[in-house]
Design an enzyme around this catalytic site. Structure first.
Site, PDB file in Angstrom:
ATOM      1  CG  ASP A  28      -0.534  -0.192   2.527  1.00  0.00           C
ATOM      2  OD1 ASP A  28       0.797  -0.547   2.637  1.00  0.00           O
ATOM      3  OD2 ASP A  28      -1.053  -0.519   3.586  1.00  0.00           O
TER       4      ASP A  28
ATOM      5  CG  ASP B  32       1.358  -0.247  10.978  1.00  0.00           C
ATOM      6  OD1 ASP B  32       0.615   0.619  11.580  1.00  0.00           O
ATOM      7  OD2 ASP B  32       1.182  -0.456   9.712  1.00  0.00           O
TER       8      ASP B  32
END
Length: 883
Positions: A72, A482
């Site tokens: 992404d 993350d």
């Protein structure tokens, strides 16, 4: 993974690229003209393996072992079968085109396998200032040409796991289709992607948005046309395929078809409604179009879903959902068929976060299904698979969940699932953190277990917020989005675990005490729990600190030079200071909330801050700050600054914006005044590394624009001249978050990226070179620490200090184990063992050890019975002091 992946990218880019209002130009600029040279560097990743969402995997249908993956925000990759690794393909994307590292779709040409296409663009709202593009390559991604589009694409937008939006006609490969978001419709190219035009008669541009009321434009964007699938049986070689299916983000009108090669289009009759079709996969061998539906666009949301089968010859729709709608608490997305075994179809429950994702398999075209796991007697599970994450052990997250949860998880956000079209035993699927796969998938059908392993080496997909390279201990510490961050003791190996206790979803800042580098601090984001952690063993182990009232996020943090105190500027409240390890915090005065904070690297009482064009200084350990009288600094907050190790009061500051002050500034009086380097047009980061041989100043590194060129630059003469050390093939999009040199290796630099992980480079210029053969002379001190021990194994770190008066040009340290321990793996050294005797020698980059400096290395070993520390060490022919 669900939220912070988006926020990491957005906030990092917003802070680094979009912030800032027009400030006044800086005064006191240096007058030297820039001199730019070039150097040849070798660039690699500090291995993490994965770390982010992989929404798409594409196998070529005509050539075995040719596969691609899209990420992404981290570019695209090609599978290398000989090494079973991934090769990055979009590292050439430059600073100005940073959004083109977000890949919303990939297409591999089955007629000409050398051709591959990527639809690129990260955001459809204002966060990405540029439009999207379709990249085309005739050499499997080794080089690219670009067709700019008149609209944006959203590689990191909601719905990015749907697809593929880009498709090549399998019969006439000069024809491609692209589904666009934002109401821009369906687009077509008839010249192999060189030019594109809208298919104006396509009847539906889509209408679904995740949150129509989102004022940022992120969640409110129409997700548009989400997939294109050709029925190759309706065409012949060289002639356009007649039947094409298109998926639209419209719950009532999700599937359209053309039967005349795109001349006309109509809604497919009888289709289910109330759901979005995430995928449409056609098995031409038996004439079935399979569709995976969800009530949301994904990739992290979805509460209900269905699977359907459409018979292309009869127009019959059949609900083939593997569970009743009432029992589904997830949407379906990952969808694939076995091209070797028509009738075999698989799908994923992509949004089943708890207790785990689910994978379904049918060998009778969806008539009956089996699951990858099921309950025996709740909460106990029976798995059809075994998981081996030994190559990426951090995938367990250091967790110890209660059943029915397990660690490592089978996955989450599992929107990409593909069976190799040439090998029924090989399957790969993407998750929010890695690519998993198996090479014995058909064991599923025989009742024996299949093995799932990470298939992700070479694919590095982390957003980097901060970097540190201490003078001793581990060479690299990272703060990541993350997955928190890692302590790398060996850059070529995957660390065993990310930072834990606590495990931040995103680490925003970290620091070490310059004169006591075993003392570390990190801060970050966490849904519930503390936002700060400390280490006293160079990051091998951590313990949580205590938050002051009001903290909502990590912010930035600074450790005193000796580790005696800390200053923290968290999100949600003002700047705080503490002595010791943050059990009690007090509010700092004289400095605004949200300021960036750093420490002087010599004076433990001196800290610095920056906010909105003002530089702040504290001389009392962070209790009070005073605004500097320095003027001309950037007025916005897109700034990074650092104090120079070894010199009190010397500060370098980089940052700004194109519509105001922008560049690199230097202070030698503790921030009272700054001089702007006139040769540096723009600069976004600043870092320091080991000085070149004969140089009197530490090496500077920056991500900057110098001499009209954007790149990564190095200076060995305090910024008088600069060397560009990257090239056009190695740009990695946006590199504005952090940079640091290595204090122990001349020329080594660590570069942050926003999606391609931690890049490190080594120079072909040795800075004068080293000769590893001379025997060191003078005094030496050894510190030997067992940093971790378990049944039958242990890890040790060794620090070798030159306490004499002359430099070493090569070293060899020997000792003997008393209990028969064996070295099994070593880093930052070449280790050998004969019986009980161990010899550890320098490697090329750490041969030089100046008087008063030290070198560190580590190893893992085996033991039984006892694990007594060595008591004597010899450097060449002399004994070292043991501390």
């Amino acid at each position: 993974m669900r939220r912070t992946r988006i926020l990491t990218a957005v906030l990092a880019l917003a802070a680094g690229l979009l912030a800032g209002s027009p400030p006044a130009l800086a005064a006191g600029s240096a007058s030297k003209d820039v001199s730019i040279t070039a150097d040849t560097y070798t660039w690699k990743n500090a291995r993490i393996d994965g770390g982010g969402f992989v929404p798409g995997i594409v196998f070529n249908r005509s050539e075995k072992n040719l596969a691609y993956a899209r990420t992404d925000i981290g570019g695209a990759y090609r599978w290398q079968q000989s090494t079973k690794t991934w090769t990055p393909l979009l590292d050439s994307v430059g600073w100005d085109d940073w959004g083109h590292t977000g890949v919303v779709s990939l297409a591999s040409d089955s007629v000409d396998p050398d051709r591959v296409y990527a639809a690129v663009g990260t955001y459809t709202n204002g966060w990405d200032p540029k439009n999207g593009a379709v990249m085309r390559s005739a050499d499997r991604g080794a080089s690219w040409q670009k067709a700019d589009l008149p609209f944006k694409l959203g590689g990191n937008m909601p719905g990015r796991g749907m697809g593929e939006r880009l498709a090549v006609d399998p019969n006439r490969n000069s024809v491609l289709y692209l589904g666009a978001p934002s109401g821009k419709g369906l687009w077509r190219s008839t010249d192999s992607g060189v030019t594109w035009s809208q298919v104006t008669n396509f009847p539906n541009v889509g209408n679904y948005a995740q949150d129509p009321n989102d004022t940022s434009g992120y969640a409110s964007d129409n997700q548009g046309i989400v997939w294109v699938t050709f029925d190759e049986s309706t065409g012949t070689s060289g002639n356009a395929t007649r039947t094409i299916y298109v998926g639209v983000a419209d719950k009532d009108n999700a599937v359209y078809r053309s039967t005349d090669a795109g001349a006309t289009w109509s809604r497919v009759a009888g289709q289910p409604t109330g759901y979005l079709a995430h995928k449409g996969v056609l098995d031409a061998a038996n004439g079935y179009l399979y569709l995976a539906y969800s009530d949301k666009g994904g990739p992290y949301d979805g509460g209900k879903g269905q699977l359907w089968r459409y018979a292309t010859a009869t127009g019959t729709w059949t609900d083939i959902s593997p569970v009743a709608e009432a029992d589904a608490y997830y949407g379906f997305a990952g969808l694939t068929v076995d091209r070797q075994k028509p009738g075999t179809v698989m799908a994923t429950a992509y949004s089943s976060w708890w207790p785990d994702t689910q994978i379904f398999r049918s060998t009778d075209s969806g008539g009956t299904w089996t699951k990858a796991w099921d309950y025996t007697a709740y909460p106990d599970r029976a798995n059809r698979y075994t998981m081996d994450v030994s190559s990426s052990p951090w995938l367990t997250w250091g967790a110890n969940p209660s059943p029915p949860e397990q660690t490592p998880k089978l996955g989450w956000m599992t929107e990409a699932l593909e069976i190799d079209p040439f090998d029924s035993n090989r399957m790969m699927y993407g998750t929010g953190a890695t690519i998993y796969g198996t090479e014995n998938l058909t064991n599923w059908d025989s009742g024996s277990r299949f093995t799932i392993r990470p298939m992700v080496q070479g694919l590095e997909e982390t957003a980097v917020n901060d970097l540190a390279s201490p003078p001793s201990g581990a060479p690299l510490l990272s703060a990541l989005g993350d997955i928190g961050g890692f302590r790398h003791t060996d850059l070529t190996k995957v660390p065993s675990m990310m930072f834990t206790q606590p495990n931040f979803t995103t680490t925003t800042s970290l620091d070490y005490a310059e004169s006591n580098p075993d003392t570390l601090v990190r801060v970050g984001d966490l849904d519930s729990g503390p936002h700060i952690a400390f280490s006293t063993d160079n990051g091998a182990n951590w313990f949580a600190g205590t938050d002051p009232s009001g903290v909502s996020g990590g912010g930035t943090v600074a450790a005193a030079a000796d580790g005696s105190r800390f200053v923290w500027s968290p999100a949600g409240t003002g700047v705080q200071y503490a002595t010791g390890f943050g059990n009690s915090w007090s509010a700092s005065s004289g400095i605004p909330a949200g300021a960036i904070v750093e420490s002087d690297r010599v004076d433990p009482k001196t800290f610095y801050g920056f906010k909105s064009g003002k530089f702040y200084v504290s001389r009392d350990g962070g209790a009070t700050f005073t605004a500097s009288s320095a003027t001309g600094l950037p007025s916005g907050d897109s700034v990074r600054f650092k104090a120079l190790p070894g010199v009190k009061g010397e500060v370098w500051l980089a940052g700004g914006a194109a519509d105001g002050a922008y560049g690199l500034w230097h202070s030698t009086d503790g921030g009272a005044s700054f001089t702007k380097l006139s040769a540096v047009e723009q600069a976004d980061t600043i870092g320091f590394g080991k000085a070149a041989t004969g140089a009197s100043y530490q090496t500077l590194y920056t991500s900057a624009k110098i001499g009209g060129v954007r790149g990564i630059f190095r200076s060995t003469d305090k910024g008088a001249t600069w060397t560009r050390i990257n090239d056009e093939a190695h740009q990695w999009g946006w590199t504005g978050a952090a940079i640091t040199g290595d204090p122990r290796v001349y020329g080594r630099v660590y570069v942050s990226t926003n999606g391609r992980g931690v890049i490190y480079g080594d120079t072909s210029d040795t800075g004068g070179g080293t000769d590893p053969t001379p025997t060191p002379t003078g005094a030496c001190t050894v510190t030997y620490k067992i940093t971790n021990q378990w049944s039958g194994g242990f890890q040790a770190d060794v620090q070798l200090a030159n306490t004499g008066s002359t430099a070493w040009n090569g070293w060899s340290l020997g000792w003997a184990f008393a209990d028969g321990q064996k070295v099994t793996q070593a880093w930052n050294t070449e280790a050998s063992q004969s019986g009980t005797a161990v010899t550890a020698r320098n490697v090329d980059w750490n041969a030089n050890v100046a008087a008063g400096s030290s070198v560190s290395f580590g190893f893992t070993g085996s033991w039984s019975g006892s694990n007594t520390k060595p008591t004597a060490f010899r450097l060449g022919g002399q004994n070292c002091t043991v501390s």
